[in-house]
Design a protein around this motif. Structure first.
Motif, mmCIF file in Angstrom:
data_model
loop_
_atom_site.group_PDB
_atom_site.id
_atom_site.type_symbol
_atom_site.label_atom_id
_atom_site.label_comp_id
_atom_site.label_asym_id
_atom_site.label_seq_id
_atom_site.Cartn_x
_atom_site.Cartn_y
_atom_site.Cartn_z
ATOM 1 N N LEU A 194 0.830 -1.199 0.000
ATOM 2 C CA LEU A 194 0.000 0.000 0.000
ATOM 3 C C LEU A 194 0.869 1.255 0.000
ATOM 4 O O LEU A 194 2.056 1.198 0.356
ATOM 5 N N ARG A 227 2.653 -0.556 3.950
ATOM 6 C CA ARG A 227 2.230 -1.815 4.552
ATOM 7 C C ARG A 227 1.795 -2.806 3.480
ATOM 8 O O ARG A 227 0.932 -2.481 2.658
ATOM 9 N N PHE A 263 -0.235 -5.766 1.731
ATOM 10 C CA PHE A 263 -1.637 -6.139 1.843
ATOM 11 C C PHE A 263 -1.838 -7.447 1.094
ATOM 12 O O PHE A 263 -1.548 -7.542 -0.102
ATOM 13 N N THR A 280 -8.572 -11.222 3.573
ATOM 14 C CA THR A 280 -7.450 -10.321 3.313
ATOM 15 C C THR A 280 -6.765 -10.012 4.639
ATOM 16 O O THR A 280 -7.353 -10.171 5.717
ATOM 17 N N SER A 281 -5.525 -9.561 4.548
ATOM 18 C CA SER A 281 -4.779 -9.242 5.761
ATOM 19 C C SER A 281 -3.742 -8.164 5.462
ATOM 20 O O SER A 281 -3.151 -8.138 4.382
ATOM 21 N N ARG A 282 -3.534 -7.288 6.419
ATOM 22 C CA ARG A 282 -2.566 -6.203 6.277
ATOM 23 C C ARG A 282 -1.403 -6.432 7.238
ATOM 24 O O ARG A 282 -1.607 -6.750 8.407
ATOM 25 N N TYR A 283 -0.172 -6.273 6.728
ATOM 26 C CA TYR A 283 1.028 -6.492 7.545
ATOM 27 C C TYR A 283 1.622 -5.147 7.945
ATOM 28 O O TYR A 283 1.788 -4.252 7.106
ATOM 29 N N ASP A 284 1.960 -5.016 9.223
ATOM 30 C CA ASP A 284 2.562 -3.782 9.748
ATOM 31 C C ASP A 284 4.042 -4.024 10.028
ATOM 32 O O ASP A 284 4.384 -4.766 10.956
ATOM 33 N N GLN A 300 -8.341 -7.970 7.516
ATOM 34 C CA GLN A 300 -9.192 -6.859 7.124
ATOM 35 C C GLN A 300 -10.510 -7.404 6.571
ATOM 36 O O GLN A 300 -10.757 -8.602 6.611
ATOM 37 N N TYR A 333 -10.334 -1.309 -3.038
ATOM 38 C CA TYR A 333 -10.137 -1.254 -1.579
ATOM 39 C C TYR A 333 -9.545 0.084 -1.193
ATOM 40 O O TYR A 333 -8.593 0.578 -1.818
ATOM 41 N N ALA A 336 -8.201 2.115 2.411
ATOM 42 C CA ALA A 336 -7.869 1.890 3.819
ATOM 43 C C ALA A 336 -8.899 2.535 4.740
ATOM 44 O O ALA A 336 -9.103 2.076 5.870
#
Length: 234
Positions: free
Chosen positions: A101, A105, A107, A124-128, A137, A176, A178
């Protein structure tokens, strides 16, 4: 889709592109570097990789192309320290459509719901990178296995194609944000291949270049497709 032989995918040798030790001016002029095989291997199948803003590399394997493997894995590779730290993930992210993104991060969209025949995952999943954690998510409208994600000029994400949760090709487009999550799904008037090649043009439209012989333009502002025929001249 036929799974790859394990002798090609695990363990994979890591290669690091290291700059030839030349004077800075000469190096800039030549633009040459050197590949180096590192003395360690990747402990998981490196199916997906994303370069992070901190110089580390996120590796996402999921089941790693192994049917029946429920030990879904990801890893963080630090090329400077020469370390690889693995960690579990909550669902099978194998063959997802990962992008990064605008805020840096990664995605993860979709993955494997079922092997042989393959069915696509809706999650779906977001990595920090700051916390080294995945956070699930909002799910997409339908599953996607082998989709393509594209970051648009306005910061939104567009996803297209992939096998859905019943094994058919997902012909819809979703967006999508955020701040607001997933949009409604818009049906495309044609069936794309898996992992279609999508490119953002300077005017904001998205150009499909393959892997078929035709091409396609999509206008994200109006949710409209227009077919084009590519003519190649030598």
């Amino acid at each position: 889709m036929t799974r790859l032989s394990s002798r090609f995918v695990a363990p994979a040798l890591l290669c690091l592109f290291s700059v030839v030790q030349l004077a800075p001016v000469a190096q800039a002029q030549s633009g040459q570097g050197q590949w180096q095989t590192l003395p360690y291997t990747m402990p998981i199948n490196p199916v997906h990789a994303a370069l992070l803003y901190n110089g580390k590399v996120l590796i996402v394997s999921g089941s790693g192309n192994v049917a029946g493997n429920l030990n879904f894995q990801a890893a963080l590779w630090d090329p400077q320290a020469g370390t690889i730290t693995t960690q579990p993930v909550g669902w099978d992210m194998f063959c997802n459509g990962m992008i990064v993104l605008p805020d840096g991060r990664p995605f993860v969209m979709g993955g494997t719901l079922q092997y042989d025949p393959f069915h696509g995952e809706q999650r779906t999943s977001r990595y920090d990178p700051a916390t080294n954690t995945f956070t699930d998510q909002q799910s997409m409208a339908h599953g996607r296995w082998y989709p393509t994600g594209t970051v648009l000029g306005d910061g939104r994400l567009m996803i297209f194609s992939g096998l859905n949760e019943t094994g058919g090709t997902n012909t819809s487009v979703e967006f999508y944000s955020a701040s607001s999550g997933w949009s409604a799904a818009f049906s495309a008037p044609w069936t794309p291949p898996l992992y279609p090649r999508m490119h953002v043009l300077p005017n904001g439209n998205v150009f499909y270049s393959g892997a078929t012989t035709g091409s396609n333009l999509f206008n994200p502002a109006h949710d409209q497709h227009s077919r084009r025929v590519v003519v190649c001249r030598s």
